[in-house]
Design a protein around this motif. Structure first.
Motif, mmCIF file in Angstrom:
data_model
loop_
_atom_site.group_PDB
_atom_site.id
_atom_site.type_symbol
_atom_site.label_atom_id
_atom_site.label_comp_id
_atom_site.label_asym_id
_atom_site.label_seq_id
_atom_site.Cartn_x
_atom_site.Cartn_y
_atom_site.Cartn_z
ATOM 1 N N GLN A 169 51.372 37.861 54.248
ATOM 2 C CA GLN A 169 50.177 37.241 53.667
ATOM 3 C C GLN A 169 48.901 37.987 54.054
ATOM 4 O O GLN A 169 47.807 37.426 53.933
ATOM 5 N N ARG A 170 48.994 39.220 54.486
ATOM 6 C CA ARG A 170 47.823 39.953 54.955
ATOM 7 C C ARG A 170 46.824 40.214 53.827
ATOM 8 O O ARG A 170 47.203 40.475 52.682
ATOM 9 N N LEU A 171 45.540 40.112 54.195
ATOM 10 C CA LEU A 171 44.425 40.410 53.299
ATOM 11 C C LEU A 171 44.474 39.579 52.016
ATOM 12 O O LEU A 171 44.151 40.077 50.926
ATOM 13 N N GLN A 172 44.853 38.327 52.148
ATOM 14 C CA GLN A 172 44.785 37.419 51.007
ATOM 15 C C GLN A 172 43.326 37.016 50.779
ATOM 16 O O GLN A 172 42.621 36.661 51.719
ATOM 17 N N PRO A 173 42.813 37.060 49.557
ATOM 18 C CA PRO A 173 41.413 36.695 49.293
ATOM 19 C C PRO A 173 41.200 35.189 49.432
ATOM 20 O O PRO A 173 42.159 34.416 49.538
ATOM 21 N N PRO A 174 39.944 34.739 49.438
ATOM 22 C CA PRO A 174 39.663 33.290 49.534
ATOM 23 C C PRO A 174 40.311 32.501 48.410
ATOM 24 O O PRO A 174 40.660 33.044 47.356
ATOM 25 N N ALA A 175 40.438 31.200 48.621
ATOM 26 C CA ALA A 175 41.181 30.344 47.694
ATOM 27 C C ALA A 175 40.559 30.303 46.317
ATOM 28 O O ALA A 175 41.264 30.166 45.312
ATOM 29 N N TRP A 176 39.227 30.431 46.208
ATOM 30 C CA TRP A 176 38.586 30.342 44.890
ATOM 31 C C TRP A 176 38.698 31.639 44.093
ATOM 32 O O TRP A 176 38.345 31.671 42.928
ATOM 33 N N SER A 177 39.220 32.696 44.714
ATOM 34 C CA SER A 177 39.423 33.943 43.997
ATOM 35 C C SER A 177 40.639 33.822 43.086
ATOM 36 O O SER A 177 41.518 32.980 43.282
ATOM 37 N N SER A 178 40.675 34.675 42.070
ATOM 38 C CA SER A 178 41.778 34.615 41.110
ATOM 39 C C SER A 178 43.117 34.917 41.765
ATOM 40 O O SER A 178 44.155 34.425 41.328
ATOM 41 N N GLU A 179 43.087 35.710 42.841
ATOM 42 C CA GLU A 179 44.319 36.051 43.547
ATOM 43 C C GLU A 179 44.482 35.266 44.836
ATOM 44 O O GLU A 179 45.397 35.521 45.609
ATOM 45 N N GLY A 180 43.588 34.325 45.070
ATOM 46 C CA GLY A 180 43.644 33.549 46.298
ATOM 47 C C GLY A 180 44.714 32.478 46.277
ATOM 48 O O GLY A 180 45.324 32.195 45.243
ATOM 49 N N HIS A 181 44.926 31.893 47.452
ATOM 50 C CA HIS A 181 45.939 30.850 47.593
ATOM 51 C C HIS A 181 45.309 29.673 48.328
ATOM 52 O O HIS A 181 44.544 29.847 49.283
ATOM 53 N N ALA A 182 45.641 28.468 47.893
ATOM 54 C CA ALA A 182 45.045 27.264 48.463
ATOM 55 C C ALA A 182 45.413 27.070 49.931
ATOM 56 O O ALA A 182 44.727 26.343 50.656
ATOM 57 N N ALA A 183 46.477 27.704 50.379
ATOM 58 C CA ALA A 183 46.891 27.548 51.776
ATOM 59 C C ALA A 183 45.925 28.212 52.743
ATOM 60 O O ALA A 183 45.880 27.855 53.927
ATOM 61 N N HIS A 184 45.140 29.180 52.252
ATOM 62 C CA HIS A 184 44.174 29.888 53.095
ATOM 63 C C HIS A 184 42.822 29.838 52.397
ATOM 64 O O HIS A 184 42.512 30.675 51.546
ATOM 65 N N LEU A 185 42.015 28.856 52.782
ATOM 66 C CA LEU A 185 40.757 28.597 52.081
ATOM 67 C C LEU A 185 39.826 29.798 52.117
ATOM 68 O O LEU A 185 39.199 30.140 51.109
#
Length: 304
Positions: A67-83
């Motif tokens: 899950q490294r370098l996951q963008p914020p949750a509101w980004s198109s590639e983000g995930h709700a698990a990491h706000l």
């Protein structure tokens, strides 16, 4: 038969005046919207720091390379698990920002308290006694001011070693001069006043005069300097951690997060931006709160 009431005692009048002054101060504080907002931010930060294990969604040092370098949750590639996204090791940014507040607030408050105690004692002694004591203490302050505070802190930390408590001690011992100079100036203007002269005439000891008559009169400037020093100490700790000379790497700090994120500003901006925003908001809120406390502690200020 007409009766006349006895005049109110001095203690009663003083209590009424003190109550009125307190009401004016609280009213002025409530009307200061920026101060209310700053106090709200500081309260949220304090709650987050105290209850970080309950509030943070993850262990701040738990790594997940998938899950490294996951963008914020509101980004198109983000995930709700990491706000707020994840860093280069897959650690949750929100959890790290929350835990970073614990170190920053502890270092800021501890360094300001230590520096305030040292500077107040030095300023009281220097301003009250004068003479050789004043000259010696102020020359010592001049010598310390000749060295940039951060450079002096770097030298001392490099000599005694890094760590949470060494950083607090270093920042405290390098920040007392501003307290001492302001307290000395206030005491020198007060020591020739009538109430000080009368206290000496009736045999009040020097320690009692400084504690009961001089110290309460320097509270307002001490509040302002103290809050400014808290913000400065937080920034200084972040600078030391950024350079790798502050709190150990296994302890989450905003400075170490900034150092980790500087290499990813072009691709993963959130790794450095969020701890930077937290640092900026904390320093700004503390400075605004300091100005408001100064106005509350100074009757002339809030009456205007």
């Amino acid at each position: 038969m007409t009766t006349t009431s006895a005049p109110a005692s001095t203690e009663t009048r003083d209590a009424v005046q003190a109550g009125g002054s307190g009401s004016l101060a609280l009213t002025a504080l409530r009307r200061n919207r920026s101060a209310v907002l700053a106090l709200t931010v500081l309260t949220l930060l304090l709650v987050a720091a105290l209850f970080a294990p309950l509030i943070a969604p993850y262990d701040p040092n738990a790594q997940d390379l998938l899950q490294r370098l996951q963008p914020p949750a509101w980004s198109s590639e983000g995930h709700a698990a990491h706000l707020l996204g994840t860093d280069q090791l897959g650690r949750d940014m929100l959890s790290r920002v929350i835990y970073g507040a614990r170190v920053s607030l502890l270092v800021g408050a501890g360094a300001a308290l230590l520096a305030g105690v040292i500077g107040t004692l030095v300023g009281l002694a220097s301003g009250y006694f004068g003479g050789w004591a004043d000259r010696t203490l102020m020359r010592l302050a001049d010598v310390q001011l000749a060295f940039p505070s951060l450079l002096l802190a770097l030298a001392i930390v490099g000599f005694v070693g890094s760590g949470l408590w060494p950083v607090i001690l270093v920042l405290g011992f390098t920040g007392w001069v501003s307290y001492a100079r302001v307290v000395r100036s206030e005491v020198m203007s007060l020591r020739t006043r009538d109430f000080i002269t009368e206290a000496r005439a009736i045999g009040v000891t020097d320690v009692t005069i400084m504690r009961r008559h001089l110290l309460p009169n320097v509270v307002a400037p001490l509040l302002t300097i103290g809050t400014l020093h808290v913000a400065a100490a937080i920034v200084a700790e972040a600078s030391l951690s950024y350079l790798g000379l502050g709190v150990p790497k296994e302890t989450v700090t905003w400075g170490s997060m900034l150092a980790d994120g500087q290499l990813y500003l072009g691709t993963s901006w959130w790794v450095a931006v969020f701890p930077g925003i937290a640092l900026m908001l904390t320093s700004l809120a503390i400075n605004i709160t300091g100005d408001a406390l100064r106005d509350v502690a100074d009757p002339k200020a809030y009456r205007r």
